[in-house]
Enzyme design. Structure first.
Site, PDB file in Angstrom:
ATOM      1  CG  ASN A 131      -0.234  -0.090   2.515  1.00 45.12           C
ATOM      2  OD1 ASN A 131       0.475   0.835   2.878  1.00 45.12           O
ATOM      3  ND2 ASN A 131      -0.375  -1.207   3.228  1.00 45.12           N
ATOM      4  CG  ASP A 156      -6.798  -5.321   6.001  1.00 53.43           C
ATOM      5  OD1 ASP A 156      -6.406  -5.250   7.184  1.00 53.43           O
ATOM      6  OD2 ASP A 156      -7.322  -4.364   5.399  1.00 53.43           O
ATOM      7  N   PRO A 184      -2.807 -11.820  10.376  1.00 57.12           N
ATOM      8  CG  PRO A 184      -0.809 -12.087  11.546  1.00 57.12           C
ATOM      9  CD  PRO A 184      -1.437 -12.299  10.202  1.00 57.12           C
ATOM     10  CG  ASP A 185      -6.532  -6.788  13.677  1.00 60.14           C
ATOM     11  OD1 ASP A 185      -5.758  -6.049  14.324  1.00 60.14           O
ATOM     12  OD2 ASP A 185      -7.560  -6.367  13.120  1.00 60.14           O
ATOM     13  CB  ILE A 186      -0.528  -6.480  14.777  1.00 62.39           C
ATOM     14  CG1 ILE A 186      -0.002  -7.335  13.615  1.00 62.39           C
ATOM     15  CG2 ILE A 186       0.553  -6.325  15.838  1.00 62.39           C
ATOM     16  CD1 ILE A 186       1.076  -6.666  12.789  1.00 62.39           C
ATOM     17  CG  PHE A 219      -3.260   5.488  13.203  1.00 58.01           C
ATOM     18  CD1 PHE A 219      -2.534   5.352  14.375  1.00 58.01           C
ATOM     19  CD2 PHE A 219      -3.251   6.719  12.561  1.00 58.01           C
ATOM     20  CE1 PHE A 219      -1.815   6.412  14.906  1.00 58.01           C
ATOM     21  CE2 PHE A 219      -2.531   7.789  13.072  1.00 58.01           C
ATOM     22  CZ  PHE A 219      -1.812   7.634  14.248  1.00 58.01           C
TER      23      PHE A 219
HETATM   24  O1  C5P Z   1      -8.727  -3.096  10.381  1.00 61.90           O
HETATM   25  P1  C5P Z   1      -7.910  -1.958   9.913  1.00 61.90           P
HETATM   26  O2  C5P Z   1      -6.762  -2.355   9.032  1.00 61.90           O
HETATM   27  O3  C5P Z   1      -8.664  -0.837   9.279  1.00 61.90           O
HETATM   28  O4  C5P Z   1      -7.324  -1.345  11.288  1.00 61.90           O
HETATM   29  C1  C5P Z   1      -6.345  -0.372  11.307  1.00 61.90           C
HETATM   30  C2  C5P Z   1      -5.576  -0.429  12.582  1.00 61.90           C
HETATM   31  O5  C5P Z   1      -5.311  -1.789  12.880  1.00 61.90           O
HETATM   32  C3  C5P Z   1      -4.209   0.225  12.474  1.00 61.90           C
HETATM   33  O6  C5P Z   1      -3.858   0.698  13.762  1.00 61.90           O
HETATM   34  C4  C5P Z   1      -3.316  -0.898  12.030  1.00 61.90           C
HETATM   35  O7  C5P Z   1      -1.963  -0.698  12.426  1.00 61.90           O
HETATM   36  C5  C5P Z   1      -3.937  -2.084  12.739  1.00 61.90           C
HETATM   37  N1  C5P Z   1      -3.865  -3.357  12.019  1.00 61.90           N
HETATM   38  C6  C5P Z   1      -3.134  -4.374  12.544  1.00 61.90           C
HETATM   39  N2  C5P Z   1      -3.084  -5.591  11.918  1.00 61.90           N
HETATM   40  C7  C5P Z   1      -3.758  -5.799  10.782  1.00 61.90           C
HETATM   41  C8  C5P Z   1      -4.529  -4.768  10.229  1.00 61.90           C
HETATM   42  C9  C5P Z   1      -4.545  -3.547  10.875  1.00 61.90           C
HETATM   43  O8  C5P Z   1      -2.526  -4.185  13.579  1.00 61.90           O
HETATM   44  N3  C5P Z   1      -3.694  -6.957  10.200  1.00 61.90           N
END
Ligand code: C5P
Length: 404
Positions: A213, A281, A309-311, A329
């Site tokens: 991105n 994502d 994974p969603d960190i 964010f």
């Molecule tokens: O779900 P989304 O990508 O819109 O969420 C954004 C926030 O989640 C940001 O703070 C980003 O650093 C974090 N994020 C994350 N892991 C992911 C996707 C997003 O930590 N896989």
């Protein structure tokens, strides 16, 4: 020599049982990314070894005036000129007396005599209570104070010689705070550890292609720098960017979301986590070892994606090591606040910073930002300004959060 430093200290360790505390001080200064070069006096060497100082500072330790001049180095000049500040920890009664009188009979006293006026000298005396209270010592200290030398006066307490009174060396933590305050100003986040993620992640498709991105890393880097300037010990985990890495913090470069997660895990525990990174994502389900070739029938390949994974959600819901303050964010292109609020609740972070990254805003990859900080009970708008200014405003909110 130590790289990635933000300031340089010349630490003079003189004689006394408290000299061992200099070892802890070096560790604290190094954790703040301060370069430490040591001079060990003859008396100091009776209590700590040059090897201990050298190992912790990762620098040559200086002690002998004459071996230096034999090497044709005018080291007594350069040692003080290259320092942002000179710290004497501990300072013996003897060294204070020799400083007051202008002696130059060993490396430490010669360096001190050759120090230009603009370099600050901070002295932390340590000695037996009678030695401290003696009029000779008190007169010497008054004279040195009049000359602009800074003092971290000894504390009152039990002493190694089994007496009680004033003369005990201030703790490494106290002198570290005083040094940081003098070098960098107000340090309200001193003692706090912060983790910042920044930039994009790249998810490889084959050896030459990736999903990515337009994130530049600018906002995350600015936040990391601001937290550092307010005294936090920062680990910056950064995806691939083209802007220079900040100094004075631990930098962990990563490429993929999975690597970013692993690096975050290794950085815990921290007090503050600011997840600025634009984490991809999805990644492709199966990475192709070989470059994917065009088909003869001109049909493009179908890429099957799988979620990363969603960190942010992971760290916000960590069962044992959840940071006290977790900030996410929400980069959105429509229904910004509504989506951001939903994200705050779903991921369970404390604050979310919502911003509009529609291409017409030129925010993603650009120099400026305009955001709204949302918590479960409050919202604050930060008007459009540089990403550095936004970082400053956010850091002030972080300081407020931690202020009693
Ligand atoms: O779900 P989304 O990508 O819109 O969420 C954004 C926030 O989640 C940001 O703070 C980003 O650093 C974090 N994020 C994350 N892991 C992911 C996707 C997003 O930590 N896989």
């Amino acid at each position: 020599m130590v790289s990635n430093t933000r300031a340089s200290i010349l630490l003079i360790v003189s004689g006394g049982i408290a000299a061992y505390k200099a070892l802890s001080l070096i560790r604290l200064l190094r954790a703040n990314h301060i370069r430490v070069r040591c001079i060990l006096t003859k008396g100091g060497a009776e209590f700590v070894t040059p090897l201990s100082l050298q190992t912790l500072s990762e620098e040559t330790v200086y002690s002998d005036l004459f071996s230096l001049t034999q090497n044709h180095e005018i080291e007594h000049i350069s040692l003080s000129r290259q320092a942002d500040m000179i710290v004497i920890y501990p300072a013996s009664a003897n060294l204070l007396a020799r400083m007051a009188q202008g002696f130059a009979d060993d490396l430490a006293s010669t360096v001190l005599l050759a120090t230009p006026d603009h370099i600050r000298i901070l002295v932390a005396p340590a000695m037996n209570v009678k030695m401290w209270e003696h009029p000779a010592t008190q007169t010497n200290c008054e004279l040195l104070k009049k000359r602009g030398i800074l003092f971290a006066d000894p504390e009152t307490g039990a002493m190694a010689c089994h007496e009680y009174g004033k003369g005990r060396l201030v703790s490494p933590e106290t002198i570290n705070q005083m040094i940081c305050q003098k070098l960098f100003g107000h340090q309200p986040l001193n003692g706090k550890k912060a983790l910042v993620t920044a930039g994009p992640t790249y998810e490889p498709i084959d050896p030459v292609r990736f999903l990515g991105n337009f994130s530049s890393g600018r906002q995350g880097y600015a936040i990391a720098e601001c937290l550092r300037d307010y005294g936090a010990e920062v680990t910056l985990i950064t995806g691939p960017t083209t802007i220079p890495h900040p100094t004075g913090m631990k930098i962990v470069p990563v490429t993929t979301a999975q690597e970013m997660l692993n690096a975050c895990e290794a950085a815990l525990p921290v007090d503050i986590a600011v997840m600025t990174a634009a984490v991809a994502d999805w990644r492709v389900k199966t990475f192709s070892d070989q470059k994917i070739k065009k088909q003869n029938n001109h049909q493009p390949p179908t890429l099957e994606l799988t979620p990363n994974p969603d960190i942010l959600a992971w760290i916000s819901q960590h069962p044992t090591l959840r940071p006290e303050l977790v900030i996410g964010f929400a980069a959105e292109t429509q229904n910004i606040l509504e989506h951001a609020k939903a994200k705050l609740e779903r991921k369970k972070c404390d604050w979310i910073i919502a911003n509009n990254v529609s291409p017409n805003t030129k925010i993603m990859g650009g120099e400026e930002n305009e955001v709204t900080l949302l918590s479960s009970s409050d919202s604050q708008h930060f008007h459009r300004s540089s990403k550095k200014d936004i970082a400053g405003l956010l850091t002030q909110q972080i300081v407020k959060f931690f202020s009693p």
